[in-house]
Design an enzyme around this catalytic site. Structure first.
Site, PDB file in Angstrom:
ATOM      1  N   LYS A  53      52.227 129.936  49.339  1.00  0.00           N
ATOM      2  CA  LYS A  53      51.977 130.041  47.904  1.00  0.00           C
ATOM      3  C   LYS A  53      52.215 131.462  47.595  1.00  0.00           C
ATOM      4  O   LYS A  53      52.597 131.884  46.589  1.00  0.00           O
ATOM      5  CB  LYS A  53      50.546 129.313  47.874  1.00  0.00           C
ATOM      6  N   GLN A  97      42.152 125.279  47.708  1.00  0.00           N
ATOM      7  CA  GLN A  97      42.849 124.540  48.743  1.00  0.00           C
ATOM      8  C   GLN A  97      42.004 123.493  49.511  1.00  0.00           C
ATOM      9  O   GLN A  97      40.890 124.086  49.746  1.00  0.00           O
ATOM     10  CB  GLN A  97      43.231 125.679  49.976  1.00  0.00           C
ATOM     11  N   ASP A 120      46.698 122.186  39.615  1.00  0.00           N
ATOM     12  CA  ASP A 120      46.897 121.034  40.784  1.00  0.00           C
ATOM     13  C   ASP A 120      47.030 119.805  39.824  1.00  0.00           C
ATOM     14  O   ASP A 120      47.284 118.699  40.547  1.00  0.00           O
ATOM     15  CB  ASP A 120      45.837 120.959  41.751  1.00  0.00           C
TER      16      ASP A 120
END
Ligand code: NAP
Length: 283
Positions: A53, A97, A120
């Site tokens: 990322k 995460q 997300d």
């Protein structure tokens, strides 16, 4: 032999396009889109995802900040960091995460992220927006699948779409997105009876199970489009999907490989969401 849907090439092309959009956005507004990534603990797979990322952000001109927190970080410490980032004007997207260590509630942490920075799209408010078809962000993996279908000219409307898996991050939102594109959607899971009878009816079959080579050729209709979301690590360290690729590619019209299919698209969609969040922050 099937068309191999190349997620790597598609994501490279999409990142190139995005770089142009980000350059234009920065020169028009003076604002650089910013993404904060928080990783807690030492999960090696998570560490690889986070590095990917960071590299992807750098490649398209997104400012990224990674917070690497120790395994023993408390829930309150993590929530305090999220609160700080919620208020940080240089940060437009926040990604925590997953998985988190077991002493931290993922639900609580996701709920603490500002929905406007929830790139997300896991926050209940954003899930609700997706349900009613009025959204800014889509969850990255299902959005990546939709982008692949679109870029390969695969029509969803009127097709029978079968999704195996009903997780909050893949299966359920995937089903909603296929429905929004006018697919007729069936969602299967571990309690589904006669699974193969259902998957054999699929014009578009999406496998998000987490079991290596779970979908065999006899579960697939001739000419189906097969999308393999699974990422499974075999004993020899190699990666493989949820679909028996070698056998199924002989029957399918089109198929995604693993690696190089859905995986690269996930990060690309995260980058698009970050630009969207930056644009929305100015409204
Ligand atoms: P998950 O939360 O473990 O969900 C798996 C789903 O598969 C569940 O709904 C489960 O049913 C269903 N399932 C399990 N065994 C089954 C069986 N025998 N028959 C039918 N359904 C069965 O996994 P996930 O997070 O959705 O991830 C799925 C896979 O995608 C994993 O391999 C993961 O690594 C991969 N993934 C890839 C990306 C990417 O970027 N490409 C992103 C996220 C995930 P129940 O609900 O009944 O338990």
């Amino acid at each position: 032999m099937a068309i191999i849907i190349d997620g790597k090439a598609t994501s490279l092309a999409m990142k190139e396009e995005l770089k142009g959009k980000i350059d234009a956005f920065i020169s028009q507004t003076g604002v650089t889109p910013g993404l904060a990534v928080i990783i807690v603990g030492n999960n090696p797979a998570s560490a690889v995802y986070v590095r990917n990322k960071e590299n992807a952000c750098a490649a398209v001109g997104i400012h990224s900040e990674t917070f690497r927190l120790a395994e023993e970080t408390t829930e309150e410490e993590l929530l305090a960091l999220v609160r700080k980032l919620n208020a940080d004007e240089a940060i437009h997207g926040i990604l925590v995460q997953l998985p988190l260590p077991s002493h931290i509630s993922e639900e609580k942490v996701i709920a603490s992220i500002s929905p406007k920075k929830d790139v997300d799209a896991f926050h209940a408010e954003n899930v609700g927006h997706i349900m009613i078809g009025n959204y800014h962000f889509l969850p990255c993996t299902p959005a990546g699948v939709m982008a692949l279908l679109e870029r390969y000219g695969i029509e969803v409307a009127g097709k029978h779409c079968v999704v195996i898996g009903r997780s909050n991050i893949v299966g359920k939102p995937q089903a909603m997105l296929l429905l929004e594109k006018n697919g007729t959607v069936t969602v299967c899971h571990s309690k589904t009876k006669n699974l193969a009878d259902i998957t054999r009816q699929a014009d578009i079959l999406v496998a998000a199970v987490g079991r290596a080579r779970f979908v065999r050729a006899d579960m697939v209709k001739d000419g189906a489009v097969v999308i393999d979301v699974g990422i499974n690590r075999l004993a020899d360290g190699t990666l493989c999907g949820d679909v028996d690729f070698e056998a199924v590619k002989e029957k399918a019209y089109a198929i995604t490989p693993v690696p190089g299919g859905v995986g690269p698209m996930t990060v690309t969609m995260l980058l698009y969401n970050t630009l969207t969040a930056a644009k929305e922050s100015l409204k």
